[in-house]
Design an enzyme around this catalytic site. Structure first.
Site, mmCIF file in Angstrom:
data_model
loop_
_atom_site.group_PDB
_atom_site.id
_atom_site.type_symbol
_atom_site.label_atom_id
_atom_site.label_comp_id
_atom_site.label_asym_id
_atom_site.label_seq_id
_atom_site.Cartn_x
_atom_site.Cartn_y
_atom_site.Cartn_z
ATOM 1 N NE ARG A 216 -95.504 -12.313 -29.585
ATOM 2 C CZ ARG A 216 -96.105 -12.243 -30.782
ATOM 3 N NH1 ARG A 216 -95.388 -12.211 -31.852
ATOM 4 N NH2 ARG A 216 -97.421 -12.198 -30.884
ATOM 5 C CB THR A 217 -96.197 -16.331 -23.838
ATOM 6 O OG1 THR A 217 -96.172 -14.924 -24.048
ATOM 7 C CG2 THR A 217 -95.852 -16.634 -22.399
ATOM 8 N NE ARG B 133 -100.647 -15.199 -22.315
ATOM 9 C CZ ARG B 133 -100.037 -14.537 -23.285
ATOM 10 N NH1 ARG B 133 -100.599 -14.427 -24.478
ATOM 11 N NH2 ARG B 133 -98.871 -13.983 -23.074
ATOM 12 C CE LYS C 121 -115.615 -33.481 -19.909
ATOM 13 N NZ LYS C 121 -114.799 -34.576 -19.358
ATOM 14 C CG HIS D 291 -96.814 -11.163 -19.850
ATOM 15 N ND1 HIS D 291 -96.159 -12.367 -19.641
ATOM 16 C CD2 HIS D 291 -97.109 -11.127 -21.189
ATOM 17 C CE1 HIS D 291 -96.069 -13.020 -20.790
ATOM 18 N NE2 HIS D 291 -96.641 -12.293 -21.738
HETATM 19 N N1 CP Z 1 -95.497 -11.077 -25.791
HETATM 20 C C1 CP Z 1 -96.561 -11.907 -25.705
HETATM 21 O O1 CP Z 1 -97.090 -12.189 -24.604
HETATM 22 O O2 CP Z 1 -96.970 -12.414 -26.899
HETATM 23 P P1 CP Z 1 -98.072 -13.541 -27.078
HETATM 24 O O3 CP Z 1 -99.393 -12.965 -26.650
HETATM 25 O O4 CP Z 1 -98.036 -13.912 -28.541
HETATM 26 O O5 CP Z 1 -97.695 -14.710 -26.197
#
Ligand code: CP
Length: 287
Positions: free
Chosen positions: A35-36, A85, A64, A113
């Site tokens: 999603r993100t 991320r 590396k 998040h």
């Molecule tokens: N909600 C969320 O962070 O989903 P993903 O891990 O699929 O990005």
């Protein structure tokens, strides 16, 4: 927060396909995501911008031995905004120090998040007409669930009543409890979903973050699995949210009920992330 939610409403009604023409998003995913990553990239494309990046850090020079700081400093010179991320807590902060353009935290370990939280708030407001004075339960893996940490802190800005439901070994970190107490938020701690379901307007479910468990004995409690039968006593306006992915914590038969709001929540990632990109990259977002 309010400005992002208001701007997201504009994009929900109407896209602006040339707004970010010429701008480049660097999408840097050191951890799996559906999603993100895809919603950030889709949001950028929908606004006319371009995307560079990776979804597998083993294809980058990190493999590396290059440091995160050096990598992000260089990527910052290739893009106008970065999304990162990473499994390490505090990684987004390192990236923000390294890169000149804005850096958006798309999840740093078990820490935070924040862009998911904006989607969560937008979805709560959309479904209930307001965030204020709601009774909201957050359930599941409260210890490692970064969406829980960010959402709890964001909700502490509103007059709400919170309920935290988890087994003892996955309970909310003390620093968040202290923060809620300092803000004067009324909350209670529970071990069973059944204790709170009839009282709440929003039930925010999460999966066990097994990838962050130090010991495999950290089992997810049966008491935190939502079954359709639990909803018999639910308020009519109850909406169930989940940042997804879902494992077994919401029975699939619930998807067809009016209580299920998690797929709408996932779809709301697009207008909310369009709003974030536009607000960072444009001085003014036209109505
Ligand atoms: N909600 C969320 O962070 O989903 P993903 O891990 O699929 O990005």
């Amino acid at each position: 927060m309010e400005m992002v939610l208001t701007t997201a409403l504009i994009f929900q009604k109407k896209s602006q396909p040339d707004l970010l023409k010429g701008s480049i998003l660097a999408s840097c995913f050191f951890e799996p995501s559906t999603r993100t990553r895809l919603s950030f990239e889709s949001a950028m494309h929908r606004l006319g911008g371009s995307v560079i990046g990776f979804s597998d850090a083993s294809t980058t020079s990190i493999k590396k031995g290059e440091s995160l700081f050096d990598s992000m400093k260089v990527i910052g010179s290739y893009a106008d905004i970065l999304v990162i991320r990473h499994p390490q807590e505090g990684s987004a902060e390192i990236a923000a120090r390294a890169a000149s353009p804005p850096v958006l935290n798309a999840g740093d370990g078990a820490h935070q998040h924040p862009t998911q939280t904006l989607i969560d708030l937008f979805t709560i407001q959309e479904s209930q007409g307001t965030i204020e004075n709601l009774h909201i339960a957050l359930a599941g893996d409260l210890k490692y669930g970064r969406t829980i940490h960010s959402l709890s802190l964001a909700l502490s800005q509103y007059p709400v009543r919170l309920y935290f439901v988890s087994s003892e070994n996955l309970s909310l970190p003390l620093e968040i409890i202290h923060e809620l107490r300092e803000k004067g938020i009324e909350f209670s701690i529970h071990e069973k979903l059944e204790e709170v379901i009839s009282q709440v307007d929003i039930l925010y479910m999460t999966r066990p973050q097994k990838e962050r468990f130090a010991h495999s004995c950290n089992n997810f409690s049966e008491n935190c699995l939502l079954k359709k039968s639990h909803l018999a006593k639910a308020k009519k306006n109850l909406r169930i949210l989940h940042p997804l992915p879902r494992l077994k914590e919401i029975e699939e038969s619930i998807d067809e009920t009016p209580f299920a709001n998690y797929f709408q929540q996932a779809a709301n990632a697009i207008p909310v992330r369009m709003a974030l990109l536009a607000l960072f990259l444009k001085e003014k977002v036209p109505h």
